[in-house]
Design an enzyme around this catalytic site. Structure first.
Site, PDB file in Angstrom:
ATOM      1  N   GLY A  16       0.823  -1.217   0.000  1.00 47.95           N
ATOM      2  CA  GLY A  16       0.000   0.000   0.000  1.00 47.95           C
ATOM      3  C   GLY A  16       0.851   1.258   0.000  1.00 47.95           C
ATOM      4  N   GLY A  19      -0.461   4.766  -1.419  1.00 45.41           N
ATOM      5  CA  GLY A  19      -1.652   5.427  -0.864  1.00 45.41           C
ATOM      6  C   GLY A  19      -1.316   6.598   0.049  1.00 45.41           C
ATOM      7  N   TYR A 146     -15.418  -4.390   6.937  1.00 42.59           N
ATOM      8  CA  TYR A 146     -14.046  -3.891   7.134  1.00 42.59           C
ATOM      9  C   TYR A 146     -13.601  -4.142   8.571  1.00 42.59           C
ATOM     10  CZ  TYR A 146     -10.590   0.046   7.383  1.00 42.59           C
ATOM     11  OH  TYR A 146      -9.494   0.862   7.550  1.00 42.59           O
ATOM     12  N   LYS A 150     -10.422  -6.329   9.839  1.00 42.41           N
ATOM     13  CA  LYS A 150      -9.304  -5.668  10.525  1.00 42.41           C
ATOM     14  C   LYS A 150      -9.066  -6.276  11.913  1.00 42.41           C
ATOM     15  CE  LYS A 150      -7.824  -2.333   7.758  1.00 42.41           C
ATOM     16  NZ  LYS A 150      -6.428  -2.256   7.319  1.00 42.41           N
ATOM     17  N   PRO A 173      -4.762   3.824  13.828  1.00 43.20           N
ATOM     18  CA  PRO A 173      -4.905   5.267  13.591  1.00 43.20           C
ATOM     19  C   PRO A 173      -6.367   5.678  13.700  1.00 43.20           C
ATOM     20  CG  PRO A 173      -3.843   4.149  11.718  1.00 43.20           C
ATOM     21  CD  PRO A 173      -4.472   3.099  12.585  1.00 43.20           C
ATOM     22  N   ASP A 280     -25.329   9.604   9.498  1.00 43.54           N
ATOM     23  CA  ASP A 280     -24.246  10.225  10.273  1.00 43.54           C
ATOM     24  C   ASP A 280     -23.139   9.225  10.579  1.00 43.54           C
ATOM     25  OD1 ASP A 280     -24.767  12.904  10.643  1.00 43.54           O
ATOM     26  OD2 ASP A 280     -25.938  12.609  12.472  1.00 43.54           O
TER      27      ASP A 280
END
Ligand code: NAP
Ligand code: GDP
Length: 324
Positions: A16, A19, A146, A150, A173, A280
């Site tokens: 990656g 990115g 996701y 993860k 992060p 939201d």
């Protein structure tokens, strides 16, 4: 075993590497002087290997024979892409992560630093959230694909340590932004999607449409800060347990405050409309960075307003070839 005990200089493979975070690490290492004598750093994009595919993963590891890996490659996107494609986020990321971690193990890689995210935290929880709470309940429904993929990186890291003693670890992060991000209005993360929308609203003299109420809270971290911190994690952080990389709780802002900073940076003076028919997402996911500040009490974060200004300036200057 620490990275220092490896004989000879490190050969670091960054998956990656093309990115947002990969480009920030490249800047820190190759331009800001973090690269040490004899070290080799290789920055991969999906053109070098599609890491969903095991054979391509093995081939690219064979080619570069890394001693260390920073694993960033992932299917990544903002809230609204997650809501449309939970299945792809789950399957692609499960495969990429297993291919990278298992190939690193088979080829004797000393250390792997992977990337989790604060959006994988439990939805129903107490705040602030710390590193011990990742698995304490289901993630928010908007990005469960996701999030589960993860979370499995953390499980897998602990299993490699349990069976083989490997020091494979992960960082967590909070919301990252900066140059080289994906500025796509439909698929990008909030700040960069809004930068693009604001740029166009100013150019076309139209209303800026923000999705949702503007009330959710986020901790934003500038990509160059993440770049510096990830190089520190690779060199110095010796735990298998993950570490949150974030600004403090006091630096959490609402989406509305962040939108106003973007409008100021791009000198947009028009109307701002909040479309409350749009989701939201998670109201907040306040993370505690006490572990990081115990390790690095003197680390200084780029103030949000400054990071936003730098990113807006980069976007305007690079509009023709930025990811939009
Ligand atoms: P990004 O800008 O979208 O970059 C994704 C990188 O992954 C690109 O280099 C891309 O290559 C590569 N990639 C995607 N699919 C691939 C595949 N099938 N095979 C090989 N490479 C592939 O993402 P980022 O924001 O830098 O994120 C890096 C890591 O940080 C990810 O693991 C992400 O989950 C994590 N993270 C990001 C944030 C955030 O706010 N951005 C927050 C927390 C955690 P191409 O350039 O060739 O497409
Ligand atoms: P998240 O932090 O994982 O939820 O991901 P995002 O970076 O996509 O941020 C989503 C938050 O920003 C939600 O509260 C959205 O309602 C809000 N938001 C407002 N406008 C936009 C937009 O144009 N794109 C995105 N991605 N989010 C927006």
């Amino acid at each position: 075993m620490t990275s220092q005990s490896v004989s000879g200089p490190m050969r670091v493979l960054v998956t990656g590497g093309s990115g947002l975070i990969g480009k920030a690490i490249e800047q820190v290492v190759m331009k800001d002087g973090e690269k040490r004598e004899g070290e080799q750093w290789i920055f991969l994009s999906s053109k070098d290997a599609n890491l969903v595919d095991l054979e391509q993963t093995r081939a690219v590891f064979e080619k570069h024979r890394p001693t260390h890996v920073i694993h960033l490659a992932a299917k990544v996107g903002g809230l609204y892409l997650h809501m449309r494609e939970n299945l792809y986020f789950l399957r692609d990321n499960l495969r990429i992560n297993d291919n990278v971690l298992q190939t690193a193990h088979e080829m004797g890689v000393t250390k792997v630093v992977s990337c989790l995210s604060s959006c994988i935290f439990p939805d129903k929880t107490t705040y602030p959230i710390d590193e011990t709470m990742i698995h304490n309940g289901p993630p928010h429904e908007s990005n469960y694909g996701y999030s589960h993929a993860k979370r499995m990186i953390d499980v897998q890291n602990r299993a490699y340590f349990g069976q083989y003693g490997h020091r494979y670890t992960a960082v967590i992060p909070t919301n990252v932004f900066g140059p080289h991000d994906n500025f796509n209005e439909d698929e990008g993360h909030v700040l960069t999607a809004i930068m693009n929308k604001t740029y166009k609203a100013k150019r076309d003299n139209t209303t800026l449409n923000v999705w949702g109420s503007g009330k959710p809270l986020r901790q934003f971290i500038f990509s160059m800060d993440i770049g510096r911190l990830m190089v520190w994690v690779l060199r110095e952080y010796d735990e298998v347990n993950p570490i949150i990389l974030s600004v403090g709780e006091e630096d959490e802002v609402s989406i509305q405050e962040a939108v106003e900073m973007i409008a100021e940076a791009l000198e947009f003076k028009g109307q701002i409309h909040y479309d409350t028919s749009m989701s939201d997402g998670q109201l907040k996911k306040t993370a505690n960075n006490a572990k990081l500040t115990r390790y690095l009490p003197d680390f200084t974060f780029t103030p949000l307003r400054e990071g936003i200004k730098l990113t807006c300036d980069w976007f305007v200057k690079n509009y023709d070839h930025a990811r939009t």
